[in-house]
Scaffold this motif. Structure first.
Motif, PDB file in Angstrom:
ATOM      1  N   LEU A   7       0.787  -1.235   0.000  1.00 19.68           N
ATOM      2  CA  LEU A   7       0.000   0.000   0.000  1.00 19.68           C
ATOM      3  C   LEU A   7       0.818   1.284   0.000  1.00 19.68           C
ATOM      4  O   LEU A   7       0.299   2.341  -0.382  1.00 19.68           O
ATOM      5  CB  LEU A   7      -0.943   0.009   1.216  1.00 19.68           C
ATOM      6  N   ASP A   8       2.071   1.231   0.463  1.00 17.74           N
ATOM      7  CA  ASP A   8       2.876   2.465   0.483  1.00 17.74           C
ATOM      8  C   ASP A   8       4.326   2.155   0.116  1.00 17.74           C
ATOM      9  O   ASP A   8       5.249   2.364   0.891  1.00 17.74           O
ATOM     10  CB  ASP A   8       2.779   3.204   1.818  1.00 17.74           C
ATOM     11  N   ARG A   9       4.492   1.688  -1.114  1.00 18.11           N
ATOM     12  CA  ARG A   9       5.802   1.268  -1.619  1.00 18.11           C
ATOM     13  C   ARG A   9       6.833   2.382  -1.566  1.00 18.11           C
ATOM     14  O   ARG A   9       8.032   2.131  -1.342  1.00 18.11           O
ATOM     15  CB  ARG A   9       5.643   0.766  -3.062  1.00 18.11           C
ATOM     16  N   SER A  11       7.450   4.377   0.635  1.00 21.70           N
ATOM     17  CA  SER A  11       7.958   4.640   1.989  1.00 21.70           C
ATOM     18  C   SER A  11       9.241   3.892   2.291  1.00 21.70           C
ATOM     19  O   SER A  11       9.837   4.094   3.357  1.00 21.70           O
ATOM     20  CB  SER A  11       6.892   4.277   3.028  1.00 21.70           C
ATOM     21  N   ASP A  27       2.059  -2.870  -6.485  1.00 21.11           N
ATOM     22  CA  ASP A  27       2.617  -1.769  -5.697  1.00 21.11           C
ATOM     23  C   ASP A  27       1.793  -0.500  -5.888  1.00 21.11           C
ATOM     24  O   ASP A  27       1.438  -0.156  -7.025  1.00 21.11           O
ATOM     25  CB  ASP A  27       4.055  -1.458  -6.138  1.00 21.11           C
ATOM     26  N   TYR A  28       1.519   0.187  -4.790  1.00 18.75           N
ATOM     27  CA  TYR A  28       0.979   1.540  -4.826  1.00 18.75           C
ATOM     28  C   TYR A  28       1.965   2.443  -4.083  1.00 18.75           C
ATOM     29  O   TYR A  28       2.344   2.131  -2.946  1.00 18.75           O
ATOM     30  CB  TYR A  28      -0.387   1.615  -4.151  1.00 18.75           C
ATOM     31  N   GLN A  30       1.606   5.412  -2.627  1.00 23.01           N
ATOM     32  CA  GLN A  30       0.932   5.817  -1.394  1.00 23.01           C
ATOM     33  C   GLN A  30      -0.525   5.391  -1.487  1.00 23.01           C
ATOM     34  O   GLN A  30      -1.056   5.182  -2.580  1.00 23.01           O
ATOM     35  CB  GLN A  30       0.999   7.343  -1.169  1.00 23.01           C
ATOM     36  N   THR A  31      -1.166   5.319  -0.329  1.00 20.21           N
ATOM     37  CA  THR A  31      -2.581   4.969  -0.295  1.00 20.21           C
ATOM     38  C   THR A  31      -3.281   5.807   0.760  1.00 20.21           C
ATOM     39  O   THR A  31      -2.851   5.847   1.921  1.00 20.21           O
ATOM     40  CB  THR A  31      -2.779   3.470   0.030  1.00 20.21           C
ATOM     41  N   VAL A  48       2.226  -3.053   4.550  1.00 22.68           N
ATOM     42  CA  VAL A  48       2.003  -1.664   4.954  1.00 22.68           C
ATOM     43  C   VAL A  48       3.180  -1.181   5.781  1.00 22.68           C
ATOM     44  O   VAL A  48       3.835  -1.965   6.465  1.00 22.68           O
ATOM     45  CB  VAL A  48       0.701  -1.497   5.774  1.00 22.68           C
ATOM     46  N   ASN A  49       3.410   0.111   5.709  1.00 19.83           N
ATOM     47  CA  ASN A  49       4.395   0.744   6.577  1.00 19.83           C
ATOM     48  C   ASN A  49       3.671   1.670   7.551  1.00 19.83           C
ATOM     49  O   ASN A  49       3.684   1.457   8.747  1.00 19.83           O
ATOM     50  CB  ASN A  49       5.433   1.502   5.747  1.00 19.83           C
ATOM     51  N   LYS A  50       3.000   2.684   6.994  1.00 24.56           N
ATOM     52  CA  LYS A  50       2.322   3.661   7.849  1.00 24.56           C
ATOM     53  C   LYS A  50       0.833   3.821   7.533  1.00 24.56           C
ATOM     54  O   LYS A  50       0.167   4.656   8.136  1.00 24.56           O
ATOM     55  CB  LYS A  50       3.014   5.029   7.723  1.00 24.56           C
ATOM     56  N   VAL A  51       0.303   3.051   6.603  1.00 25.60           N
ATOM     57  CA  VAL A  51      -1.128   3.146   6.276  1.00 25.60           C
ATOM     58  C   VAL A  51      -1.936   2.459   7.381  1.00 25.60           C
ATOM     59  O   VAL A  51      -1.746   1.269   7.645  1.00 25.60           O
ATOM     60  CB  VAL A  51      -1.434   2.487   4.924  1.00 25.60           C
TER      61      VAL A  51
END
Length: 318
Positions: A7-9, A11, A27-28, A30-31, A48-51
């Protein structure tokens, strides 16, 4: 066939090798929160990282089987909802054991040796106009012989402990704030606050640690002490810290994290007057992000995916 959605590649600046099992990988960069359910629909694995993944989102994704968090902290995921569903949540461990402690000591050294105040002095022309070879406008303190309080264990806290010992510091590991007893090798939380010349935070953000350092704790510290936070912004009451720096309750602070990221314009620690003070250093959540550390993170994340699909999940949080 596993459907993997990152969801937040953007990052993580690293190469993610493709896992050794049948899969589709999307890959997206940001989301946004309102895009999460649609993008994860049909996915068996989410990266996910921060989503944020709250309970309502998790409950709307019946095919989701694993959440691979591209970080150590998992406060963005509703873990209770994952437990109810039997969703495996894995995180990344140990990848920042060198880069974060080094950032901690970069902040400590810059503050202890007043580097930004000295830079401003030279920019103002004071050295050029001096009558002798050096100046004494700003005090310089050594780390050697000073007391370092470390709140939080794990690889990052342990890395800071090792570097503190290498600098010749007296290192105190803080016991949990409300602990009924003090474990061997630890020091009571209140005693660490009172004794430390510098405190470095390395605990996760949870209900128990939110505003762990507030007005009472800041006032309990030495007026000459430094506070370093490379953990999570919410661990410190930011309004109280801003006031502490303005009014001199403590000598300075070095932060790499804020409670909301990216921060809003009215964030207390983004006050231009505060940012102009040489005793406050703020970096934009970069302590973890050396290129070697990010590549180690990416490699470990794919290891987590492969272990899950093989039926032996690793680094499991739920």
């Amino acid at each position: 066939m596993q459907r993997i959605v990152h969801l937040d590649r953007a990052s993580v600046v690293a190469d993610f090798r493709r896992p050794a099992f049948a899969h589709d990988w999307i890959d997206y960069p940001q989301t946004a929160p309102q895009q999460v359910v649609e993008r994860l629909r049909g996915a068996s694995i989410a990266i996910v990282n921060k989503v944020p993944l709250p309970a309502a989102v998790i409950d709307a994704l019946p095919e989701l089987r694993m959440i691979a968090v591209a970080a150590t902290g998992t406060n963005i995921v509703d873990l209770d909802a994952c437990r109810r569903r039997g969703i495996v949540v894995s995180n990344i461990r140990g990848y920042a054991q060198h880069t974060v402690p080094e950032h901690v000591f970069a902040l400590l050294l810059a503050l202890s040796r007043n580097l930004f105040a000295w830079r401003a002095t030279i920019q103002a022309g004071a050295w050029q106009a001096a009558e002798q070879f050096c100046l004494f406008d700003h005090p310089i303190r050594d780390l050697h012989g000073a007391t370092l309080g470390v709140i939080g264990a794990g690889s990052l806290g342990n890395g800071v402990v090792r570097l503190g010992a290498a600098f010749g510091m007296r290192v105190l590991r803080a016991e949990r704030k409300d602990a009924a007893s003090v474990r061997p090798g630890y020091t009571a939380f209140a005693e660490v606050l009172a004794a430390a010349d510098a405190i470095s935070l390395h605990c996760p953000l949870s209900d128990a640690t939110r505003h762990l350092i507030g007005e009472a704790e800041l006032r309990a510290m030495k007026s000459s002490a430094l506070l370093i936070n490379t953990a999570r912004g919410g661990i410190v009451d930011e309004a109280a810290l801003a006031r502490a720096l303005r009014e001199g309750w403590i000598a300075g602070a070095g932060f790499d994290v804020l409670s909301v990221e990216p921060p809003p314009d009215d964030q207390p620690l983004l006050d231009p007057a505060l940012l102009a003070q040489p005793n406050f250093l703020l970096t934009p959540h970069v302590a973890w992000s050396s290129r070697p550390a990010m590549q180690m993170l990416a490699d470990q994340l794919v290891d987590n995916l492969e272990a899950f699909v093989a039926g032996a999940p690793r680094n499991v949080v739920t």
